[in-house]
Design a protein around this motif. Structure first.
Motif, PDB file in Angstrom:
ATOM      1  N   THR A  77      34.521  -3.303 -75.312  1.00 37.68           N
ATOM      2  CA  THR A  77      35.534  -4.230 -74.840  1.00 37.68           C
ATOM      3  C   THR A  77      35.545  -4.311 -73.330  1.00 37.68           C
ATOM      4  O   THR A  77      35.168  -3.384 -72.631  1.00 37.68           O
ATOM      5  N   GLY A  78      35.995  -5.458 -72.828  1.00 40.65           N
ATOM      6  CA  GLY A  78      36.033  -5.690 -71.404  1.00 40.65           C
ATOM      7  C   GLY A  78      37.345  -5.257 -70.791  1.00 40.65           C
ATOM      8  O   GLY A  78      38.210  -4.662 -71.443  1.00 40.65           O
ATOM      9  N   PRO A  79      37.516  -5.567 -69.492  1.00 47.45           N
ATOM     10  CA  PRO A  79      38.747  -5.195 -68.788  1.00 47.45           C
ATOM     11  C   PRO A  79      39.977  -5.724 -69.513  1.00 47.45           C
ATOM     12  O   PRO A  79      39.994  -6.853 -70.003  1.00 47.45           O
ATOM     13  N   GLY A  80      40.987  -4.913 -69.565  1.00 49.97           N
ATOM     14  CA  GLY A  80      42.230  -5.292 -70.212  1.00 49.97           C
ATOM     15  C   GLY A  80      42.310  -4.910 -71.667  1.00 49.97           C
ATOM     16  O   GLY A  80      43.393  -4.926 -72.259  1.00 49.97           O
ATOM     17  N   ALA A  81      41.167  -4.591 -72.266  1.00 48.48           N
ATOM     18  CA  ALA A  81      41.153  -4.256 -73.692  1.00 48.48           C
ATOM     19  C   ALA A  81      40.723  -2.829 -73.963  1.00 48.48           C
ATOM     20  O   ALA A  81      40.748  -2.375 -75.099  1.00 48.48           O
ATOM     21  N   ARG A  82      40.318  -2.114 -72.917  1.00 48.52           N
ATOM     22  CA  ARG A  82      39.917  -0.721 -73.125  1.00 48.52           C
ATOM     23  C   ARG A  82      41.150   0.147 -73.340  1.00 48.52           C
ATOM     24  O   ARG A  82      42.205  -0.102 -72.771  1.00 48.52           O
ATOM     25  N   GLU A  83      40.981   1.185 -74.139  1.00 51.48           N
ATOM     26  CA  GLU A  83      42.108   2.039 -74.516  1.00 51.48           C
ATOM     27  C   GLU A  83      42.007   3.366 -73.789  1.00 51.48           C
ATOM     28  O   GLU A  83      41.144   4.189 -74.086  1.00 51.48           O
ATOM     29  N   LEU A  84      42.922   3.564 -72.845  1.00 50.40           N
ATOM     30  CA  LEU A  84      42.939   4.807 -72.082  1.00 50.40           C
ATOM     31  C   LEU A  84      44.084   5.723 -72.484  1.00 50.40           C
ATOM     32  O   LEU A  84      44.171   6.854 -72.012  1.00 50.40           O
ATOM     33  N   SER A  85      44.978   5.249 -73.331  1.00 52.09           N
ATOM     34  CA  SER A  85      46.163   6.033 -73.646  1.00 52.09           C
ATOM     35  C   SER A  85      45.814   7.242 -74.509  1.00 52.09           C
ATOM     36  O   SER A  85      44.864   7.218 -75.296  1.00 52.09           O
ATOM     37  N   SER A 369      36.941   1.501 -65.092  1.00 50.98           N
ATOM     38  CA  SER A 369      35.635   0.895 -64.847  1.00 50.98           C
ATOM     39  C   SER A 369      34.503   1.749 -65.414  1.00 50.98           C
ATOM     40  O   SER A 369      33.612   1.242 -66.119  1.00 50.98           O
ATOM     41  N   ALA A 370      34.519   3.041 -65.118  1.00 49.57           N
ATOM     42  CA  ALA A 370      33.451   3.931 -65.576  1.00 49.57           C
ATOM     43  C   ALA A 370      33.365   3.963 -67.093  1.00 49.57           C
ATOM     44  O   ALA A 370      32.261   3.980 -67.669  1.00 49.57           O
ATOM     45  N   LEU A 371      34.507   3.965 -67.749  1.00 49.75           N
ATOM     46  CA  LEU A 371      34.524   3.995 -69.210  1.00 49.75           C
ATOM     47  C   LEU A 371      33.825   2.770 -69.774  1.00 49.75           C
ATOM     48  O   LEU A 371      32.950   2.878 -70.664  1.00 49.75           O
ATOM     49  N   GLY A 372      34.198   1.589 -69.285  1.00 46.79           N
ATOM     50  CA  GLY A 372      33.585   0.372 -69.797  1.00 46.79           C
ATOM     51  C   GLY A 372      32.111   0.269 -69.473  1.00 46.79           C
ATOM     52  O   GLY A 372      31.290  -0.116 -70.324  1.00 46.79           O
ATOM     53  N   SER A 377      34.759   1.968 -75.258  1.00 45.65           N
ATOM     54  CA  SER A 377      35.976   1.161 -75.279  1.00 45.65           C
ATOM     55  C   SER A 377      37.242   1.989 -75.253  1.00 45.65           C
ATOM     56  O   SER A 377      38.327   1.457 -75.072  1.00 45.65           O
ATOM     57  N   SER A 378      37.113   3.295 -75.446  1.00 45.65           N
ATOM     58  CA  SER A 378      38.282   4.152 -75.554  1.00 45.65           C
ATOM     59  C   SER A 378      37.950   5.556 -75.073  1.00 45.65           C
ATOM     60  O   SER A 378      36.802   6.012 -75.209  1.00 45.65           O
ATOM     61  N   VAL A 379      38.955   6.238 -74.528  1.00 50.41           N
ATOM     62  CA  VAL A 379      38.745   7.640 -74.177  1.00 50.41           C
ATOM     63  C   VAL A 379      38.717   8.511 -75.425  1.00 50.41           C
ATOM     64  O   VAL A 379      38.201   9.632 -75.395  1.00 50.41           O
TER      65      VAL A 379
END
Length: 391
Positions: A77-85, A369-372, A377-379
């Motif tokens: 997924t792109g910016p705004g849709a990645r899951e960091l929670s 940024s690094a994750l994507g 898409s998620s941590v």
């Protein structure tokens, strides 16, 4: 905030109008700038390390042993849709980051801990309040969102229990018992300036406001200079506790229903001992290199601790995080979240609450940024497959 990476877009869009960032865009840059504006004693206290500084240097160098292997064409997924929670120790966070407990923040800003609490509340991440704070438990609790209380267990159990009860009443979501500081490490930067802020009555607000502590004093500390001097000397006799044992974690478990994490663990056997004693979490940390010179780097200790207790407790990481990629590496090695220390204090020195927010947004945007760009898409689910074997 729709996504942390939006920070990048804000900067570029403002640049179209000729506006440049007022604050540095790296942790190292924040440190350099803070060193230019802070009082030398204040800067030495925040930036200083134990003895020759080898442990602090090793913390940073340990990340160089690991390399991220970006994956392509994975439909991430792109910016705004990645899951960091994440949820850690029962606390829901917008990203796997909490501000580490740093004492005596009045050295860099008179409302230090409160401003940090406000900034982290806005960003949806956590903050850990130090026992050695310049603001009281109650003041920070009123300003914070998700916050934990860090306990330096004093040489008086009644006082320790009072701190815990106050934190509970003020809304803390977890307790962090720091066990690597039964006394202060050898810190040449402070020694050269003969500067220990506690002896000037700084960083002891939680003691001076505590009913158990005040009951030990012949007069209220605010009554006179002599009363304050006696209060400070009383603090000297109570700070630190070389007698702590795993059984004390069990006693703490009896005192509170809050989740308990033990900070300052580097050996897997110590991790097992505290989890067996009732801890819900372990924070792998060498106190940012401020205690034992020549200690193992915290990141080098992380995998063994995760292997030891990671199936029974939340393992967090502290000491040496400076970039979003550092966070990604720590998560890939098994940490549930990281504690981020000195850079936010430098931001606080430079621009108060906005400086803290800036320092944290740097880290969070970099992580996003690094994750994507690593193809994730998620941590959630980050593991060693993200990394090359250590060199």
């Amino acid at each position: 905030m729709s996504s942390f990476i939006d920070f990048q877009n804000e900067i570029y869009l403002r640049g179209l109008g000729g506006e440049l960032p007022e604050l540095p865009m790296t942790a190292a840059g924040l440190e350099r700038r803070a060193g230019e504006v802070l009082d030398p004693a204040a800067y030495a206290y925040v930036a200083g390390s134990a003895s020759a500084g080898r442990t602090a240097a090793a913390n940073l160098a340990a990340f160089d042993k690991h390399r991220i292997v970006p994956r392509m064409l994975r439909g991430s997924t792109g910016p705004g849709a990645r899951e960091l929670s994440v949820e850690v120790l029962g606390t829901q966070l917008a990203a796997p980051v909490l501000t580490a407990p740093i004492g005596v923040l009045e050295l860099v800003h008179e409302r230090g801990e409160v401003l940090v609490a406000e900034a982290t509340r806005e960003l949806g991440i956590g903050t850990v309040l130090s026992t050695a704070a310049s603001s009281t438990i109650e003041e920070v609790g009123a300003a914070a969102g998700e916050w934990w209380y860090q306990l330096y267990w004093p040489a008086d159990d009644e006082l320790a229990r009072s701190f815990v009860e106050r934190a509970e009443c003020a809304g803390a979501k977890a307790l962090v018992v720091t066990v690597d500081t039964p006394s202060l490490g050898w810190r040449p930067q402070d020694l050269e300036l003969a500067h220990l802020p506690f002896l000037a009555g700084k960083g002891i607000a939680n003691y001076l406001s505590d009913p158990v502590f005040r009951a030990k004093l012949p007069a209220p500390p605010e009554e006179s200079e002599e009363a304050m001097r006696i209060a400070i000397l009383t603090w000297v006799g109570l700070f630190g506790n070389h007698g702590l044992r795993p059984a004390d974690i069990t006693r703490l478990r009896d005192w509170t229903d809050l989740p308990i994490a033990v900070k300052g663990i580097l050996h897997p056997d110590d991790a097992r001992l505290v989890v067996d004693a009732g801890a819900d979490g372990v924070i792998v940390s060498n106190h940012g290199g401020r205690q034992v010179d020549g200690s193992i780097a915290a990141l080098d200790a992380l995998p063994a601790v995760v292997a030891s207790v990671g199936d029974r407790a939340d393992v967090l990481f502290d000491s040496g995080v400076r970039t979003g990629s550092d966070v990604l590496v720590a998560l890939a090695l098994g940490a549930k979240a990281v504690l981020y220390g000195r850079p936010y204090a430098y931001g606080l020195a430079l621009a108060g609450r906005e400086g803290v927010r800036h320092a944290l947004r740097l880290l969070l945007a970099d992580l996003d940024s690094a994750l994507g760009l690593a193809g994730r898409s998620s941590v959630a689910g980050l593991d060693r497959s993200v990394l090359t074997p250590p060199r």
